[in-house]
Design a protein around this motif. Sequence first.
Motif, PDB file in Angstrom:
ATOM      1  N   GLU A  34       0.830  -1.200   0.000  1.00 51.46           N
ATOM      2  CA  GLU A  34       0.000   0.000   0.000  1.00 51.46           C
ATOM      3  C   GLU A  34       0.868   1.255   0.000  1.00 51.46           C
ATOM      4  OE1 GLU A  34      -3.761   0.850   2.692  1.00 51.46           O
ATOM      5  OE2 GLU A  34      -1.928   1.344   3.796  1.00 51.46           O
ATOM      6  N   VAL A  35       0.467   2.225  -0.813  1.00 55.98           N
ATOM      7  CA  VAL A  35       1.053   3.565  -0.806  1.00 55.98           C
ATOM      8  C   VAL A  35      -0.095   4.563  -0.654  1.00 55.98           C
ATOM      9  CG1 VAL A  35       2.280   5.329  -2.136  1.00 55.98           C
ATOM     10  CG2 VAL A  35       3.046   2.941  -2.236  1.00 55.98           C
ATOM     11  N   LEU A  36      -0.031   5.375   0.386  1.00 58.80           N
ATOM     12  CA  LEU A  36      -1.004   6.449   0.597  1.00 58.80           C
ATOM     13  C   LEU A  36      -0.256   7.778   0.544  1.00 58.80           C
ATOM     14  CD1 LEU A  36      -2.959   5.002   3.672  1.00 58.80           C
ATOM     15  CD2 LEU A  36      -3.603   4.860   1.262  1.00 58.80           C
ATOM     16  N   LEU A  37      -0.707   8.687  -0.301  1.00 55.06           N
ATOM     17  CA  LEU A  37      -0.004   9.950  -0.479  1.00 55.06           C
ATOM     18  C   LEU A  37      -1.000  11.100  -0.497  1.00 55.06           C
ATOM     19  CD1 LEU A  37       2.917  10.666  -2.910  1.00 55.06           C
ATOM     20  CD2 LEU A  37       1.008  12.261  -2.780  1.00 55.06           C
ATOM     21  N   GLU A  38      -0.747  12.092   0.342  1.00 49.50           N
ATOM     22  CA  GLU A  38      -1.506  13.346   0.338  1.00 49.50           C
ATOM     23  C   GLU A  38      -0.537  14.494   0.080  1.00 49.50           C
ATOM     24  OE1 GLU A  38      -4.014  14.405   3.660  1.00 49.50           O
ATOM     25  OE2 GLU A  38      -3.856  12.358   4.411  1.00 49.50           O
ATOM     26  N   THR A  39      -0.928  15.437  -0.768  1.00 54.84           N
ATOM     27  CA  THR A  39      -0.076  16.607  -0.975  1.00 54.84           C
ATOM     28  C   THR A  39      -0.891  17.768  -1.503  1.00 54.84           C
ATOM     29  OG1 THR A  39       2.011  17.375  -1.948  1.00 54.84           O
ATOM     30  CG2 THR A  39       0.575  16.024  -3.347  1.00 54.84           C
ATOM     31  N   PHE A  40      -0.368  18.949  -1.288  1.00 59.88           N
ATOM     32  CA  PHE A  40      -0.993  20.159  -1.804  1.00 59.88           C
ATOM     33  C   PHE A  40      -0.655  20.356  -3.276  1.00 59.88           C
ATOM     34  CE2 PHE A  40      -0.855  24.965  -2.127  1.00 59.88           C
ATOM     35  CZ  PHE A  40      -2.225  25.145  -2.107  1.00 59.88           C
ATOM     36  N   ILE A  41       0.611  20.155  -3.634  1.00 61.65           N
ATOM     37  CA  ILE A  41       1.075  20.463  -4.991  1.00 61.65           C
ATOM     38  C   ILE A  41       1.819  19.284  -5.601  1.00 61.65           C
ATOM     39  CG2 ILE A  41       2.748  21.832  -6.325  1.00 61.65           C
ATOM     40  CD1 ILE A  41       2.093  24.214  -4.554  1.00 61.65           C
ATOM     41  N   THR A 163      -5.110   9.549   6.936  1.00 67.46           N
ATOM     42  CA  THR A 163      -5.317   9.617   5.492  1.00 67.46           C
ATOM     43  C   THR A 163      -6.547   8.821   5.078  1.00 67.46           C
ATOM     44  OG1 THR A 163      -2.964   9.948   5.068  1.00 67.46           O
ATOM     45  CG2 THR A 163      -4.277   9.118   3.249  1.00 67.46           C
ATOM     46  N   LEU A 164      -6.693   7.626   5.627  1.00 61.74           N
ATOM     47  CA  LEU A 164      -7.864   6.822   5.276  1.00 61.74           C
ATOM     48  C   LEU A 164      -9.160   7.493   5.727  1.00 61.74           C
ATOM     49  CD1 LEU A 164      -6.579   3.236   6.131  1.00 61.74           C
ATOM     50  CD2 LEU A 164      -6.828   4.281   3.873  1.00 61.74           C
ATOM     51  N   ALA A 165      -9.116   8.183   6.868  1.00 64.36           N
ATOM     52  CA  ALA A 165     -10.309   8.885   7.326  1.00 64.36           C
ATOM     53  C   ALA A 165     -10.706   9.970   6.331  1.00 64.36           C
ATOM     54  CB  ALA A 165     -10.061   9.492   8.703  1.00 64.36           C
ATOM     55  N   LEU A 166      -9.718  10.655   5.788  1.00 60.16           N
ATOM     56  CA  LEU A 166     -10.019  11.686   4.797  1.00 60.16           C
ATOM     57  C   LEU A 166     -10.538  11.068   3.510  1.00 60.16           C
ATOM     58  CD1 LEU A 166      -9.947  14.717   4.481  1.00 60.16           C
ATOM     59  CD2 LEU A 166      -7.627  14.541   3.607  1.00 60.16           C
ATOM     60  N   LEU A 167     -10.043   9.910   3.173  1.00 57.71           N
ATOM     61  CA  LEU A 167     -10.528   9.197   1.993  1.00 57.71           C
ATOM     62  C   LEU A 167     -11.880   8.520   2.251  1.00 57.71           C
ATOM     63  CD1 LEU A 167      -7.157   7.578   0.901  1.00 57.71           C
ATOM     64  CD2 LEU A 167      -8.432   9.271  -0.405  1.00 57.71           C
ATOM     65  N   ASP A 168     -12.326   8.552   3.505  1.00 61.31           N
ATOM     66  CA  ASP A 168     -13.609   7.955   3.903  1.00 61.31           C
ATOM     67  C   ASP A 168     -13.644   6.459   3.644  1.00 61.31           C
ATOM     68  OD1 ASP A 168     -17.136   8.326   3.201  1.00 61.31           O
ATOM     69  OD2 ASP A 168     -16.081   8.163   5.114  1.00 61.31           O
ATOM     70  N   ARG A 169     -12.487   5.835   3.876  1.00 59.31           N
ATOM     71  CA  ARG A 169     -12.425   4.387   3.681  1.00 59.31           C
ATOM     72  C   ARG A 169     -11.924   3.693   4.935  1.00 59.31           C
ATOM     73  NH1 ARG A 169      -8.997   2.349   0.783  1.00 59.31           N
ATOM     74  NH2 ARG A 169     -10.187   0.586   0.050  1.00 59.31           N
ATOM     75  N   HIS A 170     -11.744   4.440   6.026  1.00 59.06           N
ATOM     76  CA  HIS A 170     -11.131   3.861   7.201  1.00 59.06           C
ATOM     77  C   HIS A 170     -11.988   2.794   7.863  1.00 59.06           C
ATOM     78  CE1 HIS A 170     -13.701   7.062   8.543  1.00 59.06           C
ATOM     79  NE2 HIS A 170     -13.607   6.680   9.796  1.00 59.06           N
ATOM     80  N   THR A 171     -13.280   2.826   7.641  1.00 59.87           N
ATOM     81  CA  THR A 171     -14.133   1.807   8.266  1.00 59.87           C
ATOM     82  C   THR A 171     -14.119   0.506   7.474  1.00 59.87           C
ATOM     83  OG1 THR A 171     -16.061   2.653   7.055  1.00 59.87           O
ATOM     84  CG2 THR A 171     -15.652   3.538   9.254  1.00 59.87           C
ATOM     85  N   LYS A 386     -19.565  22.225   1.327  1.00 58.41           N
ATOM     86  CA  LYS A 386     -18.896  21.149   2.028  1.00 58.41           C
ATOM     87  C   LYS A 386     -17.775  20.634   1.135  1.00 58.41           C
ATOM     88  CE  LYS A 386     -21.300  18.495   4.594  1.00 58.41           C
ATOM     89  NZ  LYS A 386     -22.239  17.472   5.108  1.00 58.41           N
ATOM     90  N   PRO A 387     -16.498  20.847   1.545  1.00 62.09           N
ATOM     91  CA  PRO A 387     -15.393  20.340   0.720  1.00 62.09           C
ATOM     92  C   PRO A 387     -15.565  18.858   0.433  1.00 62.09           C
ATOM     93  CG  PRO A 387     -14.566  21.765   2.445  1.00 62.09           C
ATOM     94  CD  PRO A 387     -16.033  21.547   2.731  1.00 62.09           C
ATOM     95  N   ARG A 388     -15.266  18.467  -0.788  1.00 61.58           N
ATOM     96  CA  ARG A 388     -15.527  17.104  -1.221  1.00 61.58           C
ATOM     97  C   ARG A 388     -14.308  16.517  -1.911  1.00 61.58           C
ATOM     98  NH1 ARG A 388     -16.531  20.739  -4.883  1.00 61.58           N
ATOM     99  NH2 ARG A 388     -16.617  20.320  -7.099  1.00 61.58           N
ATOM    100  N   LEU A 389     -14.297  15.209  -2.006  1.00 61.61           N
ATOM    101  CA  LEU A 389     -13.297  14.505  -2.799  1.00 61.61           C
ATOM    102  C   LEU A 389     -13.931  14.092  -4.122  1.00 61.61           C
ATOM    103  CD1 LEU A 389     -11.569  12.146  -0.205  1.00 61.61           C
ATOM    104  CD2 LEU A 389     -11.026  14.502  -0.789  1.00 61.61           C
ATOM    105  N   LYS A 390     -13.160  14.213  -5.190  1.00 57.10           N
ATOM    106  CA  LYS A 390     -13.674  13.844  -6.495  1.00 57.10           C
ATOM    107  C   LYS A 390     -12.618  13.044  -7.237  1.00 57.10           C
ATOM    108  CE  LYS A 390     -15.794  15.756 -10.679  1.00 57.10           C
ATOM    109  NZ  LYS A 390     -16.229  16.998 -11.365  1.00 57.10           N
TER     110      LYS A 390
END
Length: 404
Positions: A34-41, A163-171, A386-390
């Motif tokens: 698994e690779v999880l990556l969050e970044t602004f730019i 990170t998973l919580a932000l991706l809404d997959r942590h559950t 409401k900020p969303r992920l797309k």
Amino acid sequence: MNSQWRGENQVQLLINGEGYYPPAFEAIRQAREEVLLETFIIYEDKVGLELRQVLIDAARRGVRVQVLVDGYGSAELSRDYLQALFDAGVELQAFDPSPMRLGVRTNLFRRLHRKILVIDGSLGFVGGINYSADHLDDFGPLAKQDYAVQVRGPIVEDLRQATLALLDRHTRLARRHRPWWHRAAVADADSEQATMRLCIRDNHQHPSDIEQQYLRAIVSAHERIVIANAYFFPGYRLLRALRNAARRGVEVTLILQGMPDMPWVRLCSRLLYNYLLRDGVRIHEYCERPLHGKVALVDREWSTVGSSNLDPLSLSLNLEANLVIRDAAFNQRLYEHLDELRQTRCKRVTLQRILRGYWWRAPLIFLTFHFTRYFPALVGTLPAHKPRLKPLYPIDPGTQERLS
């Protein structure tokens, strides 16, 4: 989520792109699950292209690769760049994207400003460094001075869950057991027994957690405070805490931008100089190149490294992530680096120098300070969303619609 204090972590300070990109890219190359990556730019320069290749290679060998970029900071990725990631199976999402209006990006507020990388749930990276060539020395005079840390230990699972919580997959994703081949120590670790806490800032349950960590450390300081921060315009509580610390004999040192990437940044910071200098705070401007760092230390144990500036955007609007580190060895490593920076690459700001022409700046200081103080509330009056992920797919140039 904000984690609890976690002991027995290994940590290494990474300075600039030269210190960050090689271990981060090598970690992705070695990923097995698994690779999880969050970044602004992410920019499409030599750094962004190398990042794309290591992510593609990981996905092709069966690693699950999930990338989350900010819809404002990474809005200009090309169709070819996205297509290659999409074809390899990389799961790419954008945080709160918005179409340009008259060629201008308008979705400025409430950004995903975090920079987190987690490999196989066992190795993590946190800091302020984006994926762009302007963090490398060979970029030239405008190359940025910045920091991150590489960590192993219990704190990595907190990074992963954030990170998973932000991706809404942590559950839906269970905690993975870390296999034996990922338990090797960090090479040249600055400490192998650090106690850490992950602090995030969001617009829901944790709106002021990072600021509170700063305040608690500053209020309890009895010897030294060193803050190196790119965009310094904190609220009154932090300013008062710094001033009071200097009054009671704490050596308070600020390393701020003297060669900013955005000229208004220096102006805003300088409006506060008189308030701090007259009570003994020492201010140094880093003039070698733009300062992009977000690091601090208090006394001989407490340190923080992360993505949060000390300005209204980071403290009140953006999604941020900082590691707070309690460890004497890491604190000393960071102190030695910042002190060398202060002595050899900074200019001391004096009260006499600032007071020149102060009469015309005083009204501007008053107005600017109170505007930024209430800036988050003013932004909150804008039409709510409401900020969303797309999912971020390549754009078909014939239809101008996302491919699916």
